[in-house]
Design an enzyme around this catalytic site. Structure first.
Site, PDB file in Angstrom:
ATOM      1  N   SER A 101     -24.970  13.390   5.277  1.00 30.66           N
ATOM      2  CA  SER A 101     -24.901  13.716   3.851  1.00 30.66           C
ATOM      3  C   SER A 101     -23.625  14.473   3.491  1.00 30.66           C
ATOM      4  CB  SER A 101     -26.127  14.536   3.439  1.00 30.66           C
ATOM      5  OG  SER A 101     -26.210  15.730   4.185  1.00 30.66           O
ATOM      6  N   ASN A 123     -27.889  18.975  12.487  1.00 29.54           N
ATOM      7  CA  ASN A 123     -27.117  19.064  11.246  1.00 29.54           C
ATOM      8  C   ASN A 123     -25.939  20.023  11.316  1.00 29.54           C
ATOM      9  OD1 ASN A 123     -28.455  17.165   9.794  1.00 29.54           O
ATOM     10  ND2 ASN A 123     -29.537  18.578   8.459  1.00 29.54           N
ATOM     11  N   ASN A 141     -23.004  17.391  10.593  1.00 30.13           N
ATOM     12  CA  ASN A 141     -22.474  17.276   9.236  1.00 30.13           C
ATOM     13  C   ASN A 141     -21.063  17.848   9.100  1.00 30.13           C
ATOM     14  OD1 ASN A 141     -24.297  16.215   6.846  1.00 30.13           O
ATOM     15  ND2 ASN A 141     -25.682  17.065   8.374  1.00 30.13           N
ATOM     16  N   LYS A 179     -33.923  20.903  13.340  1.00 26.85           N
ATOM     17  CA  LYS A 179     -33.039  19.957  12.666  1.00 26.85           C
ATOM     18  C   LYS A 179     -31.614  20.495  12.586  1.00 26.85           C
ATOM     19  CE  LYS A 179     -32.237  16.862   8.874  1.00 26.85           C
ATOM     20  NZ  LYS A 179     -32.480  16.460   7.477  1.00 26.85           N
ATOM     21  N   ALA A 235     -29.732  10.260  -2.646  1.00 27.04           N
ATOM     22  CA  ALA A 235     -30.082   9.373  -1.545  1.00 27.04           C
ATOM     23  C   ALA A 235     -31.532   9.571  -1.092  1.00 27.04           C
ATOM     24  CB  ALA A 235     -29.111   9.588  -0.387  1.00 27.04           C
TER      25      ALA A 235
END
Length: 333
Positions: free
Chosen positions: A283, A216, A220, A212, A13
Site C-alpha cells: 500500500s 509491513n 512497505n 503483521k 483498495a
C-alpha cells in the site's frame, strides 16, 4: 429484526474489496463513502472485483463523498489510511448511530492503542498517541470505546476507477481492544466470513497487529523507497538483510512492551512469507506512485517511539525513518 446499516468509509483498495464482497453477498443497507474518479465510476457503472480465482461485478446503490447525507450507521468499516483519519474524526462521530461500532482496518499501530490495555498494562500512561492522533480528534470525537481493531491480510489495488484487483491471501482479524469476546466483534466476524472474507475473532488484537508489522514495517517502507516488488527485494541480499533487521527491531520493541512474537512467528519466517507475494505492490508503494501521503508514523514512527520509551535500540529504523518522513513531506506538498 431490522438489518443493520453498514457503511464502508474510505472505499480505496481494501474498502472496495470489502464493499464488493458485502454487496455481492446481498447484505442489505450497505453504503460506500469514496471520492474522485473511483466514486464517479462506482456511481455510473458499479464496482468490478478481480482476482486469480474469480471476477464479478456489483452495482453500488448508495455511494457518496459526503457522509453527512447518510443516516446514522450501526457499523462503520473504516478503511481510510491512518494519516487521513484525524481530519474525518468529526464526520465519523456524526455518522455512527447510538450504540454503533467502527471497525478500523488499518496498517500499523492504531490510534486507539492505549484503550483497553489489561490491568497493570503493558504501557504506562494512556490517552491518545500524538504521532497518530495529534490533536486527540479521534480520541475525543469517535472515542476508543466505540472502536474495534482490525488486521487485514489481503493485498488489493485499484487498477482503474471502479476496478479493484485482489492478490493472494484473504483473511481478516477483528478484536476488541480489551481482548474480550463481545457480541459486536463476533457479529462482524460472522458478517465478513459469510460474505466471503474469512475472519477470525482475536482475543489479543495487539499481538496480531505486531505480527503483521513484522511484514509491513520492513516491506512497505523499503518498497516505497526502492519501488521494487517483494520478490525483487528478497532477491537482493542487502535489501533482504535490511528488511530482516527492521523486522528484528520491531520484534525487540514488541518484546519490551510485553508481546512475545516468537511464539507465533519469527522475522526470517515472516520475511520468507512476504517474498512469496511476488509482484504485489504494498500500500505504501501504491501511495508513493499516486503522490499520496504515506503511513510512515503508524508503521515506523510509533514503533520508534515505543522503542525509545523502553530504551530499545533501533539502529536501522533510526536511519530509514527520517528518509521516509522526508519522502512523505515531499508527497504532501
Amino acid at each position: 429484526m431490522t438489518a443493520p446499516r453498514i457503511c464502508i468509509f474510505g472505499a480505496g483498495a481494501v474498502g472496495s474489496h470489502v464493499a464488493a464482497r458485502l454487496l455481492r453477498a446481498g447484505i442489505p443497507g450497505v453504503a460506500v463513502v469514496a471520492r474522485g474518479p473511483h466514486l464517479a465510476a462506482m456511481r455510473g457503472h458499479g464496482l468490478t472485483f478481480r482476482s486469480d480465482r474469480e471476477e464479478f461485478h456489483v452495482a453500488v446503490p448508495v455511494a457518496t463523498d459526503d457522509p453527512s447525507t447518510l443516516p446514522p450507521q450501526d457499523i462503520v468499516v473504516v478503511t481510510l489510511k491512518a494519516p487521513a483519519l484525524p481530519a474525518v474524526a468529526g464526520a465519523l462521530a456524526r455518522l455512527l448511530a447510538p450504540g454503533g461500532v467502527a471497525v478500523f482496518l488499518l496498517n500499523g499501530i492504531p490510534w486507539w492503542w492505549n484503550h483497553g490495555l489489561r490491568e497493570g498494562g503493558l504501557r504506562e500512561g494512556g490517552g491518545p498517541l500524538p504521532l497518530l492522533d495529534p490533536d486527540a480528534a479521534l480520541w475525543r470525537n469517535v472515542g476508543p470505546a466505540r472502536a474495534l481493531g482490525g488486521v487485514v491480510m489481503s493485498p488489493n489495488e485499484i487498477v482503474e476507477p471502479g476496478v479493484v484487483v485482489h492478490g493472494a491471501h484473504n483473511r481478516f482479524i477483528i478484536g476488541e481492544p480489551d481482548g474480550g469476546d463481545s457480541p459486536r466483534a463476533r457479529g462482524l466476524v460472522e458478517l465478513f466470513t459469510a460474505a466471503g472474507m474469512p475472519a477470525l475473532l482475536s482475543t489479543d488484537i495487539r499481538t496480531d497487529i505486531w505480527l503483521k508489522l513484522l511484514v509491513n514495517a520492513p516491506g512497505n517502507p523499503l518498497a516505497a523507497l526502492t519501488r521494487l516488488s517483494a520478490k525483487d527485494r528478497a532477491a537482493d541480499p542487502e535489501l533482504a538483510d535490511l528488511g530482516r533487521r527492521i523486522a528484528g527491531e520491531v520484534a525487540d520493541t514488541a518484546w519490551a512492551l510485553g508481546y512475545d512474537l516468537t511464539q507465533h512467528a519469527d522475522a526470517d519466517d515472516t520475511m520468507r512469507w512476504a517474498a512469496t507475494r511476488s509482484e504485489t505492490r504494498p500500500s505504501m508503494l501504491q501511495d508513493v506512485l499516486h503522490g499520496r501521503a504515506t503511513e510512515v508514523e503508524c508503521l515506523l514512527g510509533q514503533v520508534q517511539a515505543f522503542a525509545r520509551e523502553r530504551s530499545v535500540p533501533t539502529l536501522v529504523i533510526d536511519i530509514v525513518l527520517p528518509i521516509l518522513r522526508g519522502l512523505d513531506r515531499s508527497l504532501r506538498r
